[in-house]
Design an enzyme around this catalytic site. Structure first.
Site, PDB file in Angstrom:
ATOM      1  N   HIS A 224       0.828  -1.222   0.000  1.00 36.36           N
ATOM      2  CA  HIS A 224       0.000   0.000   0.000  1.00 36.36           C
ATOM      3  C   HIS A 224       0.863   1.273   0.000  1.00 36.36           C
ATOM      4  O   HIS A 224       0.741   2.125  -0.887  1.00 36.36           O
ATOM      5  CB  HIS A 224      -0.868   0.064   1.269  1.00 36.36           C
ATOM      6  CG  HIS A 224      -1.693  -1.135   1.569  1.00 36.36           C
ATOM      7  ND1 HIS A 224      -2.798  -1.482   0.838  1.00 36.36           N
ATOM      8  CD2 HIS A 224      -1.598  -2.057   2.566  1.00 36.36           C
ATOM      9  CE1 HIS A 224      -3.353  -2.562   1.367  1.00 36.36           C
ATOM     10  NE2 HIS A 224      -2.649  -2.933   2.410  1.00 36.36           N
ATOM     11  N   ASP A 225       1.675   1.425   1.052  1.00 36.92           N
ATOM     12  CA  ASP A 225       2.342   2.713   1.278  1.00 36.92           C
ATOM     13  C   ASP A 225       3.471   3.009   0.278  1.00 36.92           C
ATOM     14  O   ASP A 225       3.557   4.146  -0.216  1.00 36.92           O
ATOM     15  CB  ASP A 225       2.844   2.801   2.726  1.00 36.92           C
ATOM     16  CG  ASP A 225       1.689   2.827   3.731  1.00 36.92           C
ATOM     17  OD1 ASP A 225       0.543   3.060   3.304  1.00 36.92           O
ATOM     18  OD2 ASP A 225       1.929   2.615   4.924  1.00 36.92           O
TER      19      ASP A 225
END
Ligand code: RIB
Ligand code: CA
Length: 290
Positions: A224-225
């Site tokens: 995600h990040d």
């Protein structure tokens, strides 16, 4: 040579290992200058210690670290939820214990062009904007958060929906990278093996953190990040479209949803709608092994 981009990373590092992967990507990217790292959401002092340990391993103890808001602006938090993808945290000094939101304001005013990379709940960023609304004209925001293609509340939004709403409605320029694209980017055991094979202190730390995460969470890392951060590095990975977004702060079943609302009141943001996942993973691994 192209100018480096100044960034401030606001992160809930220490739980999901993807924050550590995003920080590693930023640290290994000469295109980026990290002006500071702020931590957010529960166990902040420990998160700041995890951040400091990582900076030490990467030889970047010069980067300032600040602890942030422990609790959401209002409502739910779970004091017993223990973040767990790091064995090691360095001690935090008095200066580092100072409020993250004040540091964000200070950095936004000190730099002509600053991007806030928000990869945790949005409490610190909302508090900074509430204290100093003028900063929205000075910063861009790149966030990992939300999901527009289904009625599913994403973690960074649902942990503090009021904060998310303040940020969305602030007028700041926002790139939003949500679960509809991030869930498509995942490490396999082979990918992790390639990173560990590099055999340097940085990849050993990442390997240890990914192993602990996988044991404790029961699945392999989802990217995600680092995918959100990739917006600042590679223009050909994500496709964005303008969407008008609302954050649901009420609702019996819908609190914390981000809603693609094209009929009026939604806030225009650039939302990621597609990703070249294989290309992203190759480039990410290429940077993490350095
Ligand atoms: O929903 C994914 C997000 O929640 C990521 O930022 C992850 O690190 C967690 O904070
Ligand atoms: Ca995160």
């Amino acid at each position: 040579m192209e100018k480096t981009k100044k960034i401030l990373i606001d992160t809930d590092i220490g739980g999901d290992v993807d924050d550590a992967l995003a920080l590693a990507l930023a640290l290994n990217s000469p295109e980026l200058e990290i002006v500071g790292i702020t931590n957010v959401y529960l166990a902040n002092e420990w998160r700041a210690g995890v951040t400091k340990h990582m900076l030490k391993v990467y030889g970047r103890e010069d980067i300032p670290v600040r602890t942030g808001a422990e609790k959401p602006l209002i409502g739910w938090w779970d004091e017993n939820r223990i973040p767990n993808s790091s064995k090691t945290a360095a001690p935090v000094d008095e200066e580092e214990s100072a409020a993250a939101c004040d540091f964000i304001v200070q950095m936004a005013r000190a730099h002509e062009e600053l991007t806030l990379v928000a990869i945790g709940p949005l409490t610190n960023v909302a508090l900074a904007i509430a204290k100093a609304p003028d900063i929205v004209n000075r910063v861009n925001i790149v966030m990992m958060g939300g999901e527009l293609d289904k009625a599913h509340p994403e973690w960074n939004i649902v942990c503090d929906p009021e904060a998310a709403r303040i940020v969305f409605e602030s007028g700041a320029k926002i790139h939003m990278v949500g679960l509809e694209v991030t869930n498509r980017c995942r490490f396999t055991k082979e990918d992790i093996g390639r990173i560990c094979q590099a055999g340097n202190p940085r990849t050993s730390l990442l390997g240890e953190m990914m192993e602990l995460f996988t044991q404790n969470f029961g699945y392999l890392p989802i990217l995600h990040d680092p995918l959100a951060l990739s917006v600042l590095l590679w223009e050909d990975i994500l496709t964005f479209e303008e969407k008008k977004v609302l954050v649901e702060t009420g609702g019996q079943y819908t609190r914390g949803l981000t809603i693609d609302c094209d009929w009026g009141e939604g806030v225009p943001v650039q939302a990621a709608v597609d990703v070249k996942e294989a290309l992203f993973k190759e480039r990410l691994i290429g940077r993490l092994v350095l």
